[in-house]
Design a protein around this motif. Structure first.
Motif, mmCIF file in Angstrom:
data_model
loop_
_atom_site.group_PDB
_atom_site.id
_atom_site.type_symbol
_atom_site.label_atom_id
_atom_site.label_comp_id
_atom_site.label_asym_id
_atom_site.label_seq_id
_atom_site.Cartn_x
_atom_site.Cartn_y
_atom_site.Cartn_z
ATOM 1 N N ARG A 155 0.843 -1.194 0.000
ATOM 2 C CA ARG A 155 0.000 0.000 0.000
ATOM 3 C C ARG A 155 0.879 1.245 0.000
ATOM 4 O O ARG A 155 1.868 1.309 0.725
ATOM 5 N N ALA A 156 0.487 2.219 -0.795
ATOM 6 C CA ALA A 156 1.231 3.473 -0.872
ATOM 7 C C ALA A 156 0.477 4.571 -0.135
ATOM 8 O O ALA A 156 -0.752 4.634 -0.177
ATOM 9 N N GLY A 157 1.224 5.446 0.534
ATOM 10 C CA GLY A 157 0.622 6.548 1.266
ATOM 11 C C GLY A 157 0.678 7.867 0.530
ATOM 12 O O GLY A 157 0.081 8.853 0.950
ATOM 13 N N SER A 158 1.441 7.908 -0.565
ATOM 14 C CA SER A 158 1.553 9.126 -1.364
ATOM 15 C C SER A 158 1.861 8.739 -2.803
ATOM 16 O O SER A 158 2.290 7.606 -3.079
ATOM 17 N N ALA A 159 1.655 9.673 -3.710
ATOM 18 C CA ALA A 159 1.958 9.409 -5.113
ATOM 19 C C ALA A 159 3.447 9.133 -5.284
ATOM 20 O O ALA A 159 3.843 8.235 -6.038
ATOM 21 N N GLU A 160 4.271 9.895 -4.572
ATOM 22 C CA GLU A 160 5.719 9.700 -4.658
ATOM 23 C C GLU A 160 6.103 8.300 -4.194
ATOM 24 O O GLU A 160 6.930 7.624 -4.816
ATOM 25 N N GLN A 161 5.484 7.851 -3.099
ATOM 26 C CA GLN A 161 5.798 6.520 -2.590
ATOM 27 C C GLN A 161 5.321 5.440 -3.555
ATOM 28 O O GLN A 161 6.004 4.428 -3.760
ATOM 29 N N ALA A 162 4.151 5.642 -4.161
ATOM 30 C CA ALA A 162 3.640 4.659 -5.113
ATOM 31 C C ALA A 162 4.597 4.484 -6.280
ATOM 32 O O ALA A 162 4.902 3.355 -6.696
#
Length: 337
Positions: free
Chosen positions: A8-15
């Protein structure tokens, strides 16, 4: 069953980082983002999609519809189709988009499906969804069984000797007419792509459907300010009245001044390998009287370059009638407004 990693990603950058950092991504294996999952999970069950990693993006702050400084609309990639269809600004200023969204799928699917996911909706070609059939879109170099097979529902525009699959989305047709901009975040930064450049013709690489690079994430769609005093409509022709894909559809924005066409945009669905902008029909109409004769001329121009297959020649006449009828409907709306 094929195993895959779920994160699971918490931000677009992390995704984007999670997708880019996946060891399998470096080996060319599939990394997929999932939101509503109305297409991806379907294709995973069929064995058409087999990602090695799935990144859940549902926690990303991409669920808002906001006004832009230029008077347009910014739509987050995770906005659900139902919410977008009934948004007050969409129903009042972009009715062609609302109508297109409400003509697609079922209420339950619209409650789950997202704007970003709809942009990436895969074809409904039966050979693409059948692992036993030749399909260059699913398995490059295997051939295209549809060309000599069942092709009634497939494309008559933008085809090649390698693929004749049609784009299935209703929303994409409306967004093409509205000249939407697609906002993308990737490992090299952010960029914005006009929807006219976002989808690619199949050519000899039908498996490459958009300009997205591996790991790219759609974050938003923006619409320009609506054309002042213009009216719009979406018309979808299909085998049954609900939960069915278009045989032919038309999304039209039309502005009439002093009885003549001052501005017009026409896009077709169900008939192209991508949402099909009917630029020749638009050119025919500009400056002409807003009459049934003009609508018929535009309809003829819209299908001039069609290349039907063995079973879908009827789509040429159907698309022509769709354009003429939709133009008539929008013109009547303009007259009674």
């Amino acid at each position: 069953m094929q195993n895959f990693t779920f994160t699971r990603a918490g931000s677009a950058e992390q995704a984007v980082r999670l997708a880019a950092a996946s060891p399998t991504a470096q080996q060319g294996a599939q990394v997929r983002f999932i939101a509503g999952g109305t297409t991806l999970t379907d294709l995973m069950k069929l064995g058409v999609e087999h990602p090695s990693q799935v990144v859940d993006i549902n926690r990303l702050p991409l669920m808002d519809v906001t006004d832009t400084a230029e008077g347009g609309l910014r739509i987050g990639a995770l906005v659900r189709n139902s919410d977008l269809a009934w948004h007050p600004r969409v129903t009042s200023e972009y009715p062609v988009l609302s109508q297109a969204l409400l003509s697609g799928a079922s209420a339950q699917l619209r409650n789950m499906a997202t704007t970003g996911g709809n942009l990436l909706q895969r074809t409904r070609c039966m050979y693409f969804r059948d692992n036993l059939s030749a399909c260059n879109k699913r398995e490059p170099g295997s051939g295209c069984a549809a060309i000599e097979g069942t092709n009634r529902n497939l494309a008559v525009f933008g085809t090649s000797e390698h693929c004749i699959a049609s784009n299935p989305s209703d929303m994409n047709v409306a967004l093409t007419t509205l000249q939407a901009q697609i906002h993308i975040q990737g490992s090299t930064g952010e960029r914005t792509v006009p929807i006219s450049d976002f989808f690619l013709l199949p050519g000899n690489t039908p498996h490459v459907e958009t300009v997205l690079n591996p790991g790219d994430l759609i974050t938003a769609v923006t619409l320009p300010a609506p054309v002042k005093n213009a009216h719009s409509a979406y018309l979808k022709l299909r085998d049954r009245a609900s939960y069915e894909f278009a045989l032919a559809s038309a999304a039209i924005v039309l502005k009439i001044e002093d009885g003549r066409v001052a501005d017009v945009r026409i896009s077709l669905g169900g008939v192209g390998t991508k949402p099909w902008r009917a630029t020749e029909a638009e050119q025919v109409l500009l400056g002409r009287p807003a009459t049934a004769a003009s609508w018929q001329l535009a309809a003829e121009a819209a299908v001039r370059d069609a290349k039907p297959q063995s079973e879908n020649g009827f789509k040429v006449e159907l698309a022509k009638r769709c354009v003429a009828h939709c133009l008539t409907t929008v013109a009547l709306t303009a007259q009674t407004a």
